[in-house]
Design an enzyme around this catalytic site. Structure first.
Site, PDB file in Angstrom:
ATOM      1  N   GLY A 157      47.023  53.892  40.577  1.00  0.00           N
ATOM      2  CA  GLY A 157      46.394  52.821  41.332  1.00  0.00           C
ATOM      3  C   GLY A 157      46.997  52.571  42.706  1.00  0.00           C
ATOM      4  O   GLY A 157      47.328  53.498  43.450  1.00  0.00           O
ATOM      5  N   SER A 196      52.994  54.750  39.389  1.00  0.00           N
ATOM      6  CA  SER A 196      52.445  55.970  38.793  1.00  0.00           C
ATOM      7  C   SER A 196      50.932  56.047  38.873  1.00  0.00           C
ATOM      8  O   SER A 196      50.344  57.084  38.575  1.00  0.00           O
ATOM      9  CB  SER A 196      52.872  56.062  37.324  1.00  0.00           C
ATOM     10  OG  SER A 196      52.380  54.957  36.582  1.00  0.00           O
ATOM     11  N   TYR A 227      46.648  34.733  34.828  1.00  0.00           N
ATOM     12  CA  TYR A 227      47.001  35.690  35.881  1.00  0.00           C
ATOM     13  C   TYR A 227      47.291  34.991  37.211  1.00  0.00           C
ATOM     14  O   TYR A 227      48.314  35.226  37.848  1.00  0.00           O
ATOM     15  CB  TYR A 227      45.853  36.691  36.037  1.00  0.00           C
ATOM     16  CG  TYR A 227      46.026  37.675  37.162  1.00  0.00           C
ATOM     17  CD1 TYR A 227      47.056  38.613  37.152  1.00  0.00           C
ATOM     18  CD2 TYR A 227      45.140  37.695  38.239  1.00  0.00           C
ATOM     19  CE1 TYR A 227      47.212  39.531  38.177  1.00  0.00           C
ATOM     20  CE2 TYR A 227      45.279  38.604  39.271  1.00  0.00           C
ATOM     21  CZ  TYR A 227      46.319  39.514  39.237  1.00  0.00           C
ATOM     22  OH  TYR A 227      46.465  40.414  40.264  1.00  0.00           O
ATOM     23  N   GLY A 243      49.889  51.356  43.533  1.00  0.00           N
ATOM     24  CA  GLY A 243      51.278  51.806  43.660  1.00  0.00           C
ATOM     25  C   GLY A 243      51.383  53.271  43.995  1.00  0.00           C
ATOM     26  O   GLY A 243      52.176  53.676  44.860  1.00  0.00           O
TER      27      GLY A 243
END
Length: 663
Positions: free
Chosen positions: A388, A386, A528, A390
């Protein structure tokens, strides 16, 4: 004066015809009926005078080259020089084809030349006629040839033998070295010889900076000559008197080793040079039986085969890396003395060869590089679709005709993205899911399979990043749990859900959006980076199990991208980052090329340095850790967040030097 040329549409032949046209007389060329269009195109390109270049219909596979009796009668007594160049110059051609063209074709050419009463038969042989002779092979040597088990070497040797036994007409033999493109234009018509290694050199250039030293092979001496030298030498020697019955090596008197040749082309292609070269002969101490046994092991054969396919190198070429033969060319030098014809140094024209190959013959130029060709009508699922990276990727694949499935947690933003892509003509479907919830992952998999039947490409893009030092994380173990839950377990759950269908259909592609931090081991990103590293490790293991079943895994070690995920760290507003569209370019590249890994040169370099000199790399990382403090957001200081200081000049300079790395 009249000439007859076979193989005039070949690479050497077309230049020889042009050279002969500089003299007086008519050039008759043998052309098959089905090659007439090819001949017309070459004649137009080369600017041949149609009044002086006369086509003679025929076929090398027929008796007397398929030339009719009427044509033979019309040309009898008129041909002063008969040049025979028609042959197969291809190591990868099958043995039957090579025997037909090289041996039977030469016999038919000899019969035709004898029937025409040609003044001299000029046979274009090859240094291949010497086989794999260990040592110096002179121009007067022939029967001494060794190692003729290869069909190409054997047929070139036997065809020259036919000429040597010929008693009906006079003859001269020319043995060119490995013929490459024109030294002034770089032009060549096919990939052969050293060109087989150009794809490897190009890949080195794409992976590593030019100044980085690499490991290579020294190898034997490889004899390379440009086509213009070969043609000029043949033309000069052919018209020089009292040289009948002689053989001439049209070779480089100072040939370079394979390693030197490759480095010359590395410089021409702006690729890193192989500064440390291993002499392949050092492995000769291993008994040949053991080498053969190891080489025939299924894992070894498959691994070598994969590398050769990736680099577009035929296995037949490998034996010539340790080529044992040197060529004495004193007869040719004596015949060319005073003509000014000499072999130019490879260094002087290698850049022209590389430039022509890159513009006209690079195999990548002929591959369907369009995204549409890879995804049209296929189901592509993108998590985090939805916004960035992607969203940018989804827009690209939807425009290319894919059945685009986007997944995100926020319904409003997700459906808005879906509707906009639909308005643009895309076939787009949106599903909400919390990928940190394993039950929700299973629900998503079941729904997508019910609605679409399968997934062709799965892009695991959704992720969570946390920038916080370990000292500030002592009481925040949930940071590690949250990143692991979404970045690793969520992605893994989807892979395991869609994989059965992929393996059953024996095709599928998994693309995992990882981080450059996995390669650079960025400080403050332990949670991360660890979660992304886990997914990387899974993919590497899965590749070994599933590549034979048509499943591809691509890991993209993405550099820093300007997305909402990095917004809390205000310092990133002043350092170099990729835009979502630039990041989507990398994803599109992954879809099209299906590489195992996509990473920046800096990322790969950091990984190599860390492996080679871990302590030195540790100093660099420690310096970066001290230079870039924890953000106010990481400290949980909401008051300091608004007044967070701008990055210093040192920070900006360091970030620019280590472009794209998370700090």
């Amino acid at each position: 004066m009249s000439y007859f040329v076979t193989g005039a549409t070949g690479f050497i032949g077309r230049y020889l015809v042009s050279k002969l046209l500089e003299r007086k007389g008519t050039v008759h060329v043998l052309v098959r009926k089905d090659s007439q269009k090819k001949f017309d195109a070459i004649a137009k390109k080369m600017g041949w005078d149609p009044k002086r270049v006369v086509v003679v219909a025929g076929d090398m596979t027929g008796a007397r080259c398929g030339v009719s009796a009427a044509q033979v009668k019309a040309l009898t007594g008129k041909i002063k020089h008969f040049f025979h160049l028609a042959a197969i110059y291809d190591l990868t051609a099958d043995a039957a084809s090579q025997r037909t063209a090289n041996i039977e074709g030469t016999q038919h050419a000899l019969d035709l030349a004898a029937a025409l009463g040609a003044g001299c038969f000029h046979h274009t042989s090859s240094i291949a006629a010497a086989g794999m002779y260990p040592g110096v092979f002179r121009e007067d040597m022939f029967d001494e040839a060794e190692g003729l088990d290869d069909p190409y070497l054997a047929t070139k040797h036997e065809s020259e033998g036919l000429v040597r036994k010929e008693k009906r007409i006079k003859w001269r033999i020319y043995r060119p070295g490995m013929v490459v493109g024109h030294s002034q234009t770089g032009e060549i018509d096919k990939i052969d010889g050293p060109y087989y290694f150009f794809t490897l050199i190009k890949k080195l250039r794409e992976m590593l900076p030019q100044w980085m030293p690499t490991l290579g092979i020294e190898g034997g001496r490889i004899n390379i000559v440009p086509v213009d030298y070969v043609v000029n030498a043949m033309d000069h020697i052919a018209h020089k008197p009292k040289l009948d019955g002689h053989c001439f090596h049209l070779t480089d008197p100072e040939p370079m080793r394979v390693g030197e040749v490759l480095n010359t082309f590395c410089r021409a292609g702006h690729a890193p040079e192989m500064t440390m070269r291993i002499d392949a002969r050092m492995f000769a101490f291993v008994p040949s039986g053991i080498r053969a046994a190891v080489g025939n092991l299924p894992p070894v054969r498959r691994f070598v085969g994969m590398l050769l396919r990736d680099f577009k190198i035929p296995k037949e070429v490998l034996k010539f890396i340790t080529y044992p033969t040197r060529f004495d060319n004193r007869e040719a030098e004596r015949a060319l003395r005073g003509s000014g014809i000499a072999v130019p140094p490879l260094e002087s024209y290698a850049w022209r060869l590389w430039d022509y190959w890159e513009r006209h013959l690079d195999p990548d130029l002929f591959v369907d590089r369009s995204l549409k060709g890879k995804v049209k009508g296929k189901v592509v699922l993108i998590t985090g679709g939805s916004s960035g990276i992607g969203l940018s990727t989804a827009q690209r694949v939807a425009e290319a005709g894919a059945i685009t499935v986007i997944v995100a947690r926020g319904e409003e933003e997700l459906f808005k993205a879906r509707d906009e892509m639909k308005k643009a003509g895309g076939k787009v479907f949106a599903y909400t899911a919390d990928l940190s919830d394993m039950a929700d992952c299973d629900r998503l998999v079941a729904t997508v399979l019910k609605d679409h039947g399968h997934v062709d490409v799965l892009i695991n893009n959704a992720g969570r990043s946390i920038r916080r030092s370990i000292e500030l994380s002592y009481d925040r173990f949930h940071d590690f749990e949250r990143t692991m839950q979404l970045n690793y377990f969520g992605s893994l759950r989807l892979i395991m859900g869609f994989m059965p269908g992929m393996t059953q259909r024996r095709r599928g592609h998994i693309i995992n959006i990882s981080s450059i931090g996995v390669l650079a081991n960025s400080p403050r990103f332990s949670a991360y980076v660890a979660s992304k590293a886990a997914l990387d490790a899974f993919s590497r293991c899965a590749q070994g199990e599933l590549s034979g079943k048509g499943i591809s895994f691509t890991t993209i070690n993405m550099p820093l991208v300007k997305t909402p995920m990095i917004a809390p760290t205000k310092m990133y507003e002043s350092v170099p980052t990729l835009t979502p569209d630039e990041a989507a370019d990398l994803v599109v590249k992954g879809i099209i090329e299906r590489p195992s890994r996509i990473a920046t040169r800096l990322g790969i370099f950091a990984s190599v340095i860390n492996a080679v000199a871990p302590k030195a790399y540790e100093v660099v990382m420690s310096t970066a850790f001290e230079l870039f403090p924890d953000s106010a957001a990481a400290k949980g200081d909401k008051k300091a967040l608004k007044g967070e200081s701008q990055p210093s000049n040192e920070q900006i300079a360091f970030a620019a030097l280590m472009r794209g790395v998370h700090w």
